[in-house]
Every structure is written in C-alpha cells, then in structure tokens.
Scaffold this motif. Structure first.
Motif, PDB file in Angstrom:
ATOM      1  N   ARG A  27       0.818  -1.229   0.000  1.00  0.00           N
ATOM      2  CA  ARG A  27       0.000   0.000   0.000  1.00  0.00           C
ATOM      3  C   ARG A  27       0.847   1.274   0.000  1.00  0.00           C
ATOM      4  O   ARG A  27       0.347   2.337  -0.324  1.00  0.00           O
ATOM      5  CB  ARG A  27      -0.941   0.011   1.198  1.00  0.00           C
ATOM      6  CG  ARG A  27      -1.986  -1.111   1.137  1.00  0.00           C
ATOM      7  CD  ARG A  27      -2.750  -1.209   2.418  1.00  0.00           C
ATOM      8  NE  ARG A  27      -1.817  -1.605   3.476  1.00  0.00           N
ATOM      9  CZ  ARG A  27      -2.109  -1.626   4.766  1.00  0.00           C
ATOM     10  NH1 ARG A  27      -3.300  -1.284   5.177  1.00  0.00           N
ATOM     11  NH2 ARG A  27      -1.206  -2.005   5.650  1.00  0.00           N
ATOM     12  N   ILE A  28       2.119   1.170   0.377  1.00  0.00           N
ATOM     13  CA  ILE A  28       2.954   2.375   0.418  1.00  0.00           C
ATOM     14  C   ILE A  28       3.928   2.461  -0.752  1.00  0.00           C
ATOM     15  O   ILE A  28       4.802   3.315  -0.779  1.00  0.00           O
ATOM     16  CB  ILE A  28       3.714   2.494   1.758  1.00  0.00           C
ATOM     17  CG1 ILE A  28       4.679   1.321   1.955  1.00  0.00           C
ATOM     18  CG2 ILE A  28       2.752   2.612   2.922  1.00  0.00           C
ATOM     19  CD1 ILE A  28       5.603   1.478   3.146  1.00  0.00           C
ATOM     20  N   ARG A  29       3.764   1.591  -1.738  1.00  0.00           N
ATOM     21  CA  ARG A  29       4.644   1.624  -2.904  1.00  0.00           C
ATOM     22  C   ARG A  29       4.393   2.888  -3.726  1.00  0.00           C
ATOM     23  O   ARG A  29       3.259   3.301  -3.927  1.00  0.00           O
ATOM     24  CB  ARG A  29       4.398   0.411  -3.795  1.00  0.00           C
ATOM     25  CG  ARG A  29       4.819  -0.892  -3.162  1.00  0.00           C
ATOM     26  CD  ARG A  29       4.531  -2.045  -4.085  1.00  0.00           C
ATOM     27  NE  ARG A  29       4.890  -3.321  -3.470  1.00  0.00           N
ATOM     28  CZ  ARG A  29       4.661  -4.490  -4.021  1.00  0.00           C
ATOM     29  NH1 ARG A  29       4.079  -4.578  -5.206  1.00  0.00           N
ATOM     30  NH2 ARG A  29       5.017  -5.588  -3.397  1.00  0.00           N
ATOM     31  N   VAL A  30       5.490   3.477  -4.195  1.00  0.00           N
ATOM     32  CA  VAL A  30       5.422   4.637  -5.085  1.00  0.00           C
ATOM     33  C   VAL A  30       5.936   4.181  -6.443  1.00  0.00           C
ATOM     34  O   VAL A  30       7.075   3.720  -6.568  1.00  0.00           O
ATOM     35  CB  VAL A  30       6.261   5.814  -4.544  1.00  0.00           C
ATOM     36  CG1 VAL A  30       6.237   6.981  -5.516  1.00  0.00           C
ATOM     37  CG2 VAL A  30       5.750   6.238  -3.169  1.00  0.00           C
ATOM     38  N   ASN A  31       5.089   4.307  -7.453  1.00  0.00           N
ATOM     39  CA  ASN A  31       5.371   3.790  -8.783  1.00  0.00           C
ATOM     40  C   ASN A  31       6.673   4.341  -9.366  1.00  0.00           C
ATOM     41  O   ASN A  31       6.939   5.531  -9.319  1.00  0.00           O
ATOM     42  CB  ASN A  31       4.209   4.121  -9.716  1.00  0.00           C
ATOM     43  CG  ASN A  31       4.206   3.280 -10.965  1.00  0.00           C
ATOM     44  OD1 ASN A  31       5.100   2.462 -11.181  1.00  0.00           O
ATOM     45  ND2 ASN A  31       3.197   3.471 -11.782  1.00  0.00           N
ATOM     46  N   CYS A  32       7.480   3.432  -9.907  1.00  0.00           N
ATOM     47  CA  CYS A  32       8.756   3.792 -10.521  1.00  0.00           C
ATOM     48  C   CYS A  32       8.786   3.356 -11.987  1.00  0.00           C
ATOM     49  O   CYS A  32       9.778   3.521 -12.664  1.00  0.00           O
ATOM     50  CB  CYS A  32       9.892   3.128  -9.737  1.00  0.00           C
ATOM     51  SG  CYS A  32      11.547   3.467 -10.332  1.00  0.00           S
ATOM     52  N   GLY A  33       7.709   2.785 -12.458  1.00  0.00           N
ATOM     53  CA  GLY A  33       7.716   2.249 -13.820  1.00  0.00           C
ATOM     54  C   GLY A  33       6.439   2.556 -14.569  1.00  0.00           C
ATOM     55  O   GLY A  33       5.877   3.634 -14.446  1.00  0.00           O
ATOM     56  N   PRO A  48       1.169  -7.967  -5.228  1.00  0.00           N
ATOM     57  CA  PRO A  48      -0.136  -8.452  -5.668  1.00  0.00           C
ATOM     58  C   PRO A  48      -0.664  -7.608  -6.829  1.00  0.00           C
ATOM     59  O   PRO A  48      -0.065  -6.600  -7.200  1.00  0.00           O
ATOM     60  CB  PRO A  48      -1.011  -8.276  -4.423  1.00  0.00           C
ATOM     61  CG  PRO A  48      -0.416  -7.102  -3.710  1.00  0.00           C
ATOM     62  CD  PRO A  48       1.079  -7.183  -3.989  1.00  0.00           C
ATOM     63  N   ALA A  49      -1.768  -8.020  -7.362  1.00  0.00           N
ATOM     64  CA  ALA A  49      -2.392  -7.273  -8.451  1.00  0.00           C
ATOM     65  C   ALA A  49      -2.916  -5.935  -7.916  1.00  0.00           C
ATOM     66  O   ALA A  49      -3.248  -5.806  -6.744  1.00  0.00           O
ATOM     67  CB  ALA A  49      -3.539  -8.088  -9.041  1.00  0.00           C
ATOM     68  N   GLY A  50      -2.961  -4.954  -8.791  1.00  0.00           N
ATOM     69  CA  GLY A  50      -3.559  -3.667  -8.431  1.00  0.00           C
ATOM     70  C   GLY A  50      -2.635  -2.673  -7.766  1.00  0.00           C
ATOM     71  O   GLY A  50      -3.073  -1.598  -7.363  1.00  0.00           O
ATOM     72  N   VAL A  51      -1.359  -3.005  -7.605  1.00  0.00           N
ATOM     73  CA  VAL A  51      -0.383  -2.073  -7.032  1.00  0.00           C
ATOM     74  C   VAL A  51       0.834  -2.044  -7.938  1.00  0.00           C
ATOM     75  O   VAL A  51       1.040  -2.958  -8.744  1.00  0.00           O
ATOM     76  CB  VAL A  51       0.035  -2.484  -5.589  1.00  0.00           C
ATOM     77  CG1 VAL A  51      -1.148  -2.434  -4.645  1.00  0.00           C
ATOM     78  CG2 VAL A  51       0.686  -3.840  -5.567  1.00  0.00           C
ATOM     79  N   PRO A  52       1.652  -0.994  -7.847  1.00  0.00           N
ATOM     80  CA  PRO A  52       2.853  -0.965  -8.688  1.00  0.00           C
ATOM     81  C   PRO A  52       3.771  -2.147  -8.396  1.00  0.00           C
ATOM     82  O   PRO A  52       4.000  -2.491  -7.245  1.00  0.00           O
ATOM     83  CB  PRO A  52       3.536   0.352  -8.294  1.00  0.00           C
ATOM     84  CG  PRO A  52       2.470   1.187  -7.676  1.00  0.00           C
ATOM     85  CD  PRO A  52       1.523   0.226  -7.039  1.00  0.00           C
ATOM     86  N   TRP A  53       4.265  -2.765  -9.466  1.00  0.00           N
ATOM     87  CA  TRP A  53       5.222  -3.856  -9.318  1.00  0.00           C
ATOM     88  C   TRP A  53       6.650  -3.333  -9.358  1.00  0.00           C
ATOM     89  O   TRP A  53       7.570  -3.961  -8.872  1.00  0.00           O
ATOM     90  CB  TRP A  53       5.013  -4.893 -10.409  1.00  0.00           C
ATOM     91  CG  TRP A  53       3.764  -5.695 -10.250  1.00  0.00           C
ATOM     92  CD1 TRP A  53       2.813  -5.564  -9.273  1.00  0.00           C
ATOM     93  CD2 TRP A  53       3.322  -6.756 -11.076  1.00  0.00           C
ATOM     94  NE1 TRP A  53       1.812  -6.465  -9.450  1.00  0.00           N
ATOM     95  CE2 TRP A  53       2.094  -7.227 -10.567  1.00  0.00           C
ATOM     96  CE3 TRP A  53       3.833  -7.354 -12.218  1.00  0.00           C
ATOM     97  CZ2 TRP A  53       1.390  -8.261 -11.149  1.00  0.00           C
ATOM     98  CZ3 TRP A  53       3.124  -8.391 -12.792  1.00  0.00           C
ATOM     99  CH2 TRP A  53       1.911  -8.852 -12.264  1.00  0.00           C
TER     100      TRP A  53
END
Length: 99
Positions: free
Chosen positions: A59-65, A85-90
């Motif tokens: 939940r605290i991931r900040v998209n880098c891609g 998981p699905a729905g968050v930045p990988w």
C-alpha cells in the motif's frame, strides 16, 4: 539518538558557545557530555545511518515504472520489483530508513 553521540573525545567538533547548558545544546540538535575536560562538551552528532529498503507493505509503494515493465528494466532504474499483488505498482521506489 544516543549512538550518534558516541564520538571519541579527540574527534568532537564544537557545536555551541562556551558555557552552553546541556539543555540548550540538545535543543540545538547537538550532543552534550561534560565528563572529559579540555574538549568540547557540546559537540556535533554523527550523521544518521540510513539504508534503502524495498517496502514490504504494497500500500505504500510509489510507482517507478509503467504497466508491463520488465524486472530487468525496473532494476536498471534502480527500483524494486515484486510482481504481486495485483492492483499495485510492481516496479516501485526504495524507501530510506534509519538503521
């Protein structure tokens, strides 16, 4: 932090005027130790040790891609890659934490 104030007396760098109180020294963000005569009692703390970590909480991931980025491309950007998981930045940025 106390560990930031563990500095050899001969390596202390002055952080306040002569006669500064322990309270005023600490308010200024410095360390105070009056146990060794002839060296600064109010002195600069060691810098905080920090490290980069990949956050565990998705939940605290900040998209880098971008959608569909490969692990190789993500890592070449010096980011973290976890394809779940699905729905968050990988592909997401590291977080900086104090050690």
């Amino acid at each position: 932090a106390k560990c930031q104030c563990k500095i050899a007396a001969r390596e202390r760098k002055n952080c306040g005027p002569p006669g500064i109180s322990a309270a005023d020294c600490r308010k200024a963000g410095c360390c105070f130790n009056a146990s060794v005569p002839g060296v600064p009692w109010c002195f600069t703390a060691k810098p905080k040790k920090v490290k980069k970590v990949c956050p565990v909480d998705p939940r605290i991931r900040v998209n880098c891609g971008y959608p569909g980025i490969t692990a190789k491309e993500c890592i070449s950007r010096r980011c973290c890659f976890r394809p779940r998981p699905a729905g968050v930045p990988w592909c997401f940025y590291h977080r900086t934490v104090e050690e």
